[in-house]
Motif scaffolding. Structure first.
Motif, PDB file in Angstrom:
ATOM      1  N   ALA A  48      22.409  32.521 -41.024  1.00 27.27           N
ATOM      2  CA  ALA A  48      21.215  32.211 -40.296  1.00 27.27           C
ATOM      3  C   ALA A  48      21.586  31.896 -38.813  1.00 27.27           C
ATOM      4  O   ALA A  48      20.862  32.244 -37.924  1.00 27.27           O
ATOM      5  CB  ALA A  48      20.269  31.206 -40.982  1.00 27.27           C
ATOM      6  N   ILE A  50      14.917  35.918 -40.558  1.00 28.62           N
ATOM      7  CA  ILE A  50      15.443  34.587 -40.016  1.00 28.62           C
ATOM      8  C   ILE A  50      14.516  34.600 -38.564  1.00 28.62           C
ATOM      9  O   ILE A  50      14.629  35.543 -37.788  1.00 28.62           O
ATOM     10  CB  ILE A  50      16.748  34.446 -39.912  1.00 28.62           C
ATOM     11  CG1 ILE A  50      17.464  34.729 -41.237  1.00 28.62           C
ATOM     12  CG2 ILE A  50      17.142  33.240 -39.208  1.00 28.62           C
ATOM     13  CD1 ILE A  50      19.026  35.028 -40.963  1.00 28.62           C
ATOM     14  N   ALA A  92      17.132  28.890 -35.987  1.00 27.46           N
ATOM     15  CA  ALA A  92      18.029  27.935 -36.581  1.00 27.46           C
ATOM     16  C   ALA A  92      18.407  26.850 -35.673  1.00 27.46           C
ATOM     17  O   ALA A  92      18.652  27.340 -34.461  1.00 27.46           O
ATOM     18  CB  ALA A  92      19.213  28.549 -36.956  1.00 27.46           C
ATOM     19  N   VAL A 122      16.175  25.773 -40.565  1.00 24.00           N
ATOM     20  CA  VAL A 122      15.949  27.166 -40.088  1.00 24.00           C
ATOM     21  C   VAL A 122      14.606  27.583 -40.627  1.00 24.00           C
ATOM     22  O   VAL A 122      14.143  27.217 -41.642  1.00 24.00           O
ATOM     23  CB  VAL A 122      17.105  28.099 -40.971  1.00 24.00           C
ATOM     24  CG1 VAL A 122      16.832  29.481 -40.990  1.00 24.00           C
ATOM     25  CG2 VAL A 122      18.526  27.650 -40.869  1.00 24.00           C
ATOM     26  N   VAL A 143      12.276  30.513 -41.580  1.00 25.08           N
ATOM     27  CA  VAL A 143      12.188  31.920 -42.228  1.00 25.08           C
ATOM     28  C   VAL A 143      11.102  32.225 -42.484  1.00 25.08           C
ATOM     29  O   VAL A 143      10.083  31.662 -42.531  1.00 25.08           O
ATOM     30  CB  VAL A 143      13.393  32.022 -43.422  1.00 25.08           C
ATOM     31  CG1 VAL A 143      14.857  31.671 -43.170  1.00 25.08           C
ATOM     32  CG2 VAL A 143      12.809  31.562 -44.715  1.00 25.08           C
TER      33      VAL A 143
END
Length: 231
Positions: free
Chosen positions: A165, A197, A200, A219, A221
């Motif tokens: 990621a 993704i 991050a 992160v 997503v």
């Protein structure tokens, strides 16, 4: 649908449950993958402070919780299983906590793991983790402390088979260790092709340095609806 994932080695909450909870609560993760969780009562106090449901298991004769997965409603834990890595050390076993998560219209596999200290052990751990991820049906997020940087054999092997990621969507400095003077990226989130993704980031600053010897990785997503799921 967007999901915020946290990957964090919390150092058994030895710098204070409150310090970690204050840091994490502000960023409201939907799913947290924790390592070195320490005694059960500390994990319970932390999960209560951040409003999340924890699941964890420990290996026989070991009092401390090494890995945990936490979720925030409306996410719930459908099932979870602690899988020990084969050929691991006897007195500090390593493994992966694999949790099946769900909410209306969505399913997600979440894995929290912590690799060994020797290069050979980490490479074996990576083999086992990849095998576990490939055996799962649907979107998977797998995160943890690999104890090595991106150029290490284990991290390289994982990156060739799953998506890192941070490498794909990292913003700002990515080093996670040590928290007070971060010089190494050793905490990761890997995903399969069922996960998109978006972003991050590694949280830095004096508050983060006062909570653990690792910095937390967040992160964002996104997931497509899972076929055939209603609740």
């Amino acid at each position: 649908m967007r999901v915020r994932i946290l990957v964090y080695n919390v150092k058994a909450f030895r710098l204070g449950v409150r310090n970690v909870a204050t840091l994490v609560a502000e960023h409201a993760p939907d799913v947290a993958l924790l390592q070195e969780c320490g005694p059960r009562d500390r994990l319970r106090r932390f999960s209560g402070a951040v409003g999340m449901e924890p699941v964890s298991k420990h290996f026989l004769l070991h009092r401390s919780i090494h890995d945990a997965v936490l979720v925030r409603r409306p996410w719930r834990v459908i099932s979870h299983d602690l899988r020990r890595f084969p050929k691991d050390v006897r007195f500090y076993p390593r493994g992966a906590l694999v949790a099946r998560l769900g909410r209306s219209g969505h399913r997600l596999w979440a894995i929290s793991t912590h690799f060994g200290l020797s290069p050979g052990a980490r490479r074996r751990n990576a083999d086992e983790l990849v095998s576990q991820v490939l055996a799962l049906d649907g979107p998977v997020v797998a995160g943890g402390d690999l104890n090595e940087g991106p150029a290490g054999n284990a991290a390289t092997w994982l990156s060739s088979r799953l998506r890192d990621a941070w490498a794909e969507a990292g913003e700002g400095p990515g080093e996670t260790f040590r928290a007070d003077v971060p010089r190494a990226r050793i905490d990761y989130l890997f995903v399969n092709d069922g996960v998109d993704i978006e972003r991050a980031t590694v949280l830095r600053g004096p508050e983060a340095a006062a909570a653990s010897d690792h910095l937390p990785l967040f992160v964002d997503v996104s997931l497509a609806p899972s076929p055939g799921t209603e609740a």
